[in-house]
Design a protein around this motif. Structure first.
Motif, short mmCIF file in Angstrom:
data_model
loop_
_atom_site.label_atom_id
_atom_site.label_comp_id
_atom_site.label_asym_id
_atom_site.label_seq_id
_atom_site.Cartn_x
_atom_site.Cartn_y
_atom_site.Cartn_z
N THR A 82 69.90 20.92 16.27
CA THR A 82 68.90 20.49 15.28
C THR A 82 67.72 21.45 15.25
O THR A 82 67.17 21.74 14.17
CB THR A 82 68.41 19.06 15.58
OG1 THR A 82 67.81 19.00 16.87
CG2 THR A 82 69.56 18.07 15.52
N THR A 131 68.78 24.42 13.31
CA THR A 131 68.89 24.06 11.90
C THR A 131 67.53 23.97 11.23
O THR A 131 67.38 24.28 10.05
CB THR A 131 69.64 22.71 11.76
OG1 THR A 131 70.91 22.81 12.41
CG2 THR A 131 69.86 22.35 10.30
N VAL A 180 68.02 28.45 10.45
CA VAL A 180 68.76 28.29 9.20
C VAL A 180 67.84 28.44 7.98
O VAL A 180 68.15 29.22 7.06
CB VAL A 180 69.51 26.94 9.19
CG1 VAL A 180 69.99 26.59 7.78
CG2 VAL A 180 70.69 26.99 10.16
N GLY A 219 67.25 25.29 3.04
CA GLY A 219 67.16 24.93 4.46
C GLY A 219 66.48 23.58 4.68
O GLY A 219 67.03 22.69 5.34
N VAL A 275 68.04 20.04 6.26
CA VAL A 275 67.42 19.37 7.41
C VAL A 275 67.13 17.91 7.09
O VAL A 275 67.41 17.01 7.90
CB VAL A 275 66.13 20.11 7.83
CG1 VAL A 275 65.39 19.31 8.89
CG2 VAL A 275 66.46 21.50 8.36
N MET A 291 70.25 16.00 7.12
CA MET A 291 70.69 15.85 8.51
C MET A 291 70.01 14.66 9.17
O MET A 291 70.67 13.82 9.82
CB MET A 291 70.38 17.13 9.29
CG MET A 291 70.66 17.06 10.78
SD MET A 291 70.11 18.59 11.63
CE MET A 291 68.32 18.34 11.62
N ALA A 295 77.90 21.99 13.21
CA ALA A 295 77.16 23.24 13.38
C ALA A 295 77.91 24.40 12.74
O ALA A 295 77.29 25.28 12.11
CB ALA A 295 76.92 23.51 14.87
N VAL A 353 77.35 24.20 9.02
CA VAL A 353 75.98 24.61 8.67
C VAL A 353 75.86 26.13 8.70
O VAL A 353 75.23 26.73 7.80
CB VAL A 353 74.97 23.96 9.63
CG1 VAL A 353 73.59 24.61 9.49
CG2 VAL A 353 74.85 22.47 9.37
N THR A 401 75.09 28.50 5.62
CA THR A 401 73.92 29.39 5.64
C THR A 401 74.31 30.81 5.24
O THR A 401 73.65 31.44 4.40
CB THR A 401 73.30 29.41 7.05
OG1 THR A 401 72.92 28.08 7.40
CG2 THR A 401 72.09 30.33 7.10
N LEU A 450 76.34 23.12 3.53
CA LEU A 450 75.10 22.79 4.23
C LEU A 450 74.89 21.29 4.34
O LEU A 450 74.52 20.76 5.39
CB LEU A 450 73.91 23.43 3.51
CG LEU A 450 73.69 24.93 3.73
CD1 LEU A 450 72.67 25.46 2.74
CD2 LEU A 450 73.21 25.19 5.16
N GLY A 506 75.16 19.32 7.70
CA GLY A 506 73.95 18.61 8.11
C GLY A 506 74.23 17.15 8.40
O GLY A 506 73.69 16.57 9.35
N VAL A 515 76.05 17.01 11.79
CA VAL A 515 75.12 17.30 12.88
C VAL A 515 74.18 16.12 13.10
O VAL A 515 73.93 15.69 14.24
CB VAL A 515 74.32 18.59 12.59
CG1 VAL A 515 73.15 18.73 13.56
CG2 VAL A 515 75.22 19.81 12.70
#
Length: 381
Positions: free
Chosen positions: A218, A221, A225, A238, A242, A245, A276, A279, A283, A291, A295, A298
């Motif tokens: 995390t 990320t 990221v 990004g 997040v 996530m 991961a 992600v 990215t 993504l 996310g 994750v």
């Protein structure tokens, strides 16, 4: 005042404090670009939060027992508000580091005291569980809402700084301080040890270090990221990943119920590694579907399966006051994960480029997850 009202007010204070920790997240890469810090500089400023928590956790863990619940929650509110003010006055990496340290202190002050205070104000046989559930939801929901609100404000109102959400947060804190100050604090202060050293009961090391892996992912990320995507011309992707996530992780916390602790950790490790990987692929290819899917995986693994599994394992293996020390051990390892992998990955991105750095991070993560899973399988059920 009803017990429900008291718990709600404490929950609102915890939400306001947690809200501050991700409020500026969509602007992290802008701060780094403005100050020329690169991914490594952004990671260093970002981890001031976790580093502050690690250093102060033994002292802050028992502070609410010594001075009372209300002073700790009030201090946490004020520090959270000051962190936002710092970013409004001098937006940049230096102010971000200061703000993150203030946020670490704020979270440390309310981590145990707010839940205990809510349980003391609640009534009924399920008071403790209801208070813990309310505080967990307020914390996780705030982490998701902070960044998402700022991201929406930037999309709707433009890139002007400070965003309207910063003003909103400061105003909410100012309103909550007198509201919280009027709440009763029924528990008398006690003479307890100033320091509470974290503990690792027998059989909990593997599940605890699952949180090192989880919050390491995390942290990467949240920092590396977005830095990579911003450098590729996608500064908002990004933060969007997040927020997704954290929202997925919050939903997973509420959905997994009362599964056995070891099963939760064993399920979370492969999901974390797979998420991961997605992600990182998203990215490198600036792919929104990858993504968001990565996310979600994750978040479910980190904030759901592995987080709940680690805390459940610590609670089952300890008893009495040792349970608090065991939970503190989980958080210590988790915040170490929030520090070390993001910093090393950020520095590697500056030195070797995005692709090699993220690939190396994933290989290390996969090896760690495989080793932890093997250790969990060797442990008797």
């Amino acid at each position: 005042m009803t017990s429900t009202s008291g718990v709600a007010r404490i929950g609102a204070a915890v939400f306001a404090i947690g809200f501050s920790t991700t409020l500026a997240m969509p602007l992290f890469t802008s701060y780094a670009a403005r100050d020329g810090g690169g991914a490594g500089g952004l990671s260093a400023a970002f981890i001031a939060y976790a580093a502050t928590l690690i250093v102060t956790a033994p002292l802050l863990g028992g502070l609410s027992d010594r001075v009372g619940r209300r002073p700790c929650v009030l201090a946490g509110l004020v520090l959270a508000g000051l962190s936002t003010v710092a970013l409004m006055v001098a937006p940049g990496l230096a102010a971000l580091a200061v703000a993150r340290a203030l946020q670490g202190l704020a979270i440390g002050l309310v981590a145990g005291g707010a839940t205990a205070w809510a349980a003391e104000l609640a009534t009924g046989p399920e008071a403790g569980r209801q208070a813990a559930r309310a505080m967990a939801l307020a914390t996780a929901g705030a982490f998701a809402a902070g960044g998402l609100c700022t991201l929406m404000a930037l999309w709707l109102l433009g890139d002007g700084e400070p965003p309207v959400t910063f003003w909103l947060h400061v105003g909410i804190v100012a309103l909550l301080v007198p509201v919280v100050a009027r709440l009763p604090d029924p528990r008398p202060v006690a003479r307890v040890a100033w320091l509470r050293v974290p503990a690792f009961p027998r059989g909990t090391v593997a599940s605890s270090f699952g949180m090192f892996a989880a919050w390491g992912v995390t942290g990467v990320t949240i920092t590396s990221v977005p830095s990579a995507l911003a450098a590729a011309g996608h500064p908002r992707l990004g933060p969007l990943a997040v927020c997704f996530m954290i929202l997925a992780g919050t939903a997973a916390q509420q959905a997994i119920g009362h599964l056995p602790a070891r099963r939760l950790s064993l399920a979370g490790l492969p999901v974390l590694a797979a998420g991961a990987g997605l992600v990182i692929l998203g990215t490198l290819g600036a792919s929104v579907p990858l993504l968001l899917l990565g996310g979600a995986l994750v978040g479910s693994a980190a904030y759901g399966f592995l987080f709940v599994g680690a805390l459940a394992a610590a609670s089952e293996a300890a008893s009495g006051e040792d349970r608090a020390r065991a939970a503190a051990g989980v958080f210590l390892v988790a915040h170490a994960g929030f520090c070390v992998p993001p910093l090393l990955t950020g520095l590697a991105m500056d030195a070797f480029g995005t692709g090699p750095a993220l690939a190396g991070f994933w290989v290390g993560l996969a090896v760690l997850c495989a080793w932890l899973a093997a250790a969990l399988l060797r442990r008797p059920a």
